[in-house]
Design a protein around this motif. Structure first.
Motif, PDB file in Angstrom:
ATOM      1  N   LEU A   1       0.845  -1.203   0.000  1.00  0.00           N
ATOM      2  CA  LEU A   1       0.000   0.000   0.000  1.00  0.00           C
ATOM      3  C   LEU A   1       0.880   1.253   0.000  1.00  0.00           C
ATOM      4  O   LEU A   1       0.621   2.191  -0.758  1.00  0.00           O
ATOM      5  CB  LEU A   1      -0.953  -0.006   1.197  1.00  0.00           C
ATOM      6  N   ALA A   2       1.923   1.274   0.816  1.00  0.00           N
ATOM      7  CA  ALA A   2       2.825   2.437   0.854  1.00  0.00           C
ATOM      8  C   ALA A   2       3.473   2.660  -0.520  1.00  0.00           C
ATOM      9  O   ALA A   2       3.559   3.799  -0.991  1.00  0.00           O
ATOM     10  CB  ALA A   2       3.898   2.246   1.923  1.00  0.00           C
ATOM     11  N   ASP A   3       3.900   1.575  -1.164  1.00  0.00           N
ATOM     12  CA  ASP A   3       4.511   1.708  -2.490  1.00  0.00           C
ATOM     13  C   ASP A   3       3.516   2.277  -3.505  1.00  0.00           C
ATOM     14  O   ASP A   3       3.880   3.119  -4.334  1.00  0.00           O
ATOM     15  CB  ASP A   3       5.045   0.357  -2.983  1.00  0.00           C
TER      16      ASP A   3
ATOM     17  N   PRO B   1       7.614   9.218   0.544  1.00  0.00           N
ATOM     18  CA  PRO B   1       7.767   7.885   1.140  1.00  0.00           C
ATOM     19  C   PRO B   1       7.400   7.802   2.630  1.00  0.00           C
ATOM     20  O   PRO B   1       6.685   6.884   3.026  1.00  0.00           O
ATOM     21  CB  PRO B   1       9.247   7.557   0.904  1.00  0.00           C
ATOM     22  N   ALA B   2       7.874   8.735   3.432  1.00  0.00           N
ATOM     23  CA  ALA B   2       7.568   8.675   4.871  1.00  0.00           C
ATOM     24  C   ALA B   2       6.066   8.850   5.120  1.00  0.00           C
ATOM     25  O   ALA B   2       5.466   8.136   5.926  1.00  0.00           O
ATOM     26  CB  ALA B   2       8.362   9.726   5.634  1.00  0.00           C
TER      27      ALA B   2
ATOM     28  N   ALA C   1      -0.165   4.195   5.092  1.00  0.00           N
ATOM     29  CA  ALA C   1      -0.410   2.760   4.903  1.00  0.00           C
ATOM     30  C   ALA C   1      -0.616   2.068   6.244  1.00  0.00           C
ATOM     31  O   ALA C   1      -1.548   1.266   6.409  1.00  0.00           O
ATOM     32  CB  ALA C   1       0.745   2.127   4.137  1.00  0.00           C
ATOM     33  N   GLU C   2       0.231   2.376   7.222  1.00  0.00           N
ATOM     34  CA  GLU C   2       0.055   1.798   8.562  1.00  0.00           C
ATOM     35  C   GLU C   2      -1.285   2.222   9.155  1.00  0.00           C
ATOM     36  O   GLU C   2      -2.009   1.404   9.731  1.00  0.00           O
ATOM     37  CB  GLU C   2       1.184   2.242   9.490  1.00  0.00           C
ATOM     38  N   GLU C   3      -1.603   3.494   9.023  1.00  0.00           N
ATOM     39  CA  GLU C   3      -2.869   4.022   9.535  1.00  0.00           C
ATOM     40  C   GLU C   3      -4.054   3.319   8.879  1.00  0.00           C
ATOM     41  O   GLU C   3      -5.038   2.976   9.547  1.00  0.00           O
ATOM     42  CB  GLU C   3      -2.926   5.528   9.261  1.00  0.00           C
ATOM     43  N   THR C   4      -3.970   3.072   7.585  1.00  0.00           N
ATOM     44  CA  THR C   4      -5.059   2.443   6.839  1.00  0.00           C
ATOM     45  C   THR C   4      -5.283   1.007   7.290  1.00  0.00           C
ATOM     46  O   THR C   4      -6.414   0.604   7.580  1.00  0.00           O
ATOM     47  CB  THR C   4      -4.770   2.492   5.325  1.00  0.00           C
TER      48      THR C   4
END
Length: 189
Positions: free
Chosen positions: A131-133, A142-143, A149-152
């Protein structure tokens, strides 16, 4: 009349539902046998390592489904927004709009966590990374993408728990709507 054994995928789906309903510790071989229609001998034929092997196989099966339906579209899609759209749509469908427990998340929370820590960590880690990518390809830094992504993923898991605790599937649907906005996707009509 002789019973016909379910195929491997059907068997894993049935065993997964027993684990969802009773947890790892509460899912006895008797309950699994009753649900599958198989005796202990047949269960050990399919899973010589017993209940632990069943759980590992179920986790791998779920992971494979997410690889095909969530991770690959996030990772390989030409349009990152379309991959994120698909992630939200199939996640909603898979978790039955908040009516179905995330079994991997449930394993992460109970005493069985240490048995399956590697599989659990790998599953959630890949979800967040892919998801982050996709978010980076969609023009997030990126940060910021990693945090989002973590939050999602955390919001999806938390909404599943809260929807079940409150017996209100609407909690999950409302969270997915908020995530769409947070992820910069157009509102659904």
């Amino acid at each position: 009349m002789r019973r016909i054994a379910p195929d491997h995928d059907q068997l894993l789906a049935i065993v997964a539902e027993v684990f969802r309903e009773h947890g790892y510790e509460g899912a006895s071989l008797a309950l699994i046998g009753e649900a599958t229609g198989l005796g202990k001998g047949s269960l050990y034929h399919f899973f010589p390592g017993g209940k632990e092997e069943m759980a590992r196989a179920v986790i791998a099966h779920i992971d494979g489904w997410f690889e095909d339906n969530v991770f690959a579209p996030l990772r390989d899609g030409a349009d990152p927004s379309a991959g994120i759209e698909q992630m939200l749509a199939v996640t909603d469908s898979y978790f039955r709009s908040g009516r179905r427990v995330c079994l991997i998340g449930a394993f992460a929370l109970d005493d069985s966590r240490n048995l399956f820590a590697g599989q659990i960590s790998n599953y959630f880690g890949r979800w967040i990374t892919h998801l982050a990518d996709a978010l980076v390809r969609g023009r997030h830094r990126p940060a910021e993408a990693m945090e989002l992504a973590e939050e999602t993923v955390a919001a999806i898991q938390g909404a599943l728990t809260l929807a079940r605790a409150a017996d209100d599937a609407g909690v999950f649907s409302r969270m997915l709507r908020r995530l769409r906005m947070r992820l910069g996707l157009p509102a659904k009509t």
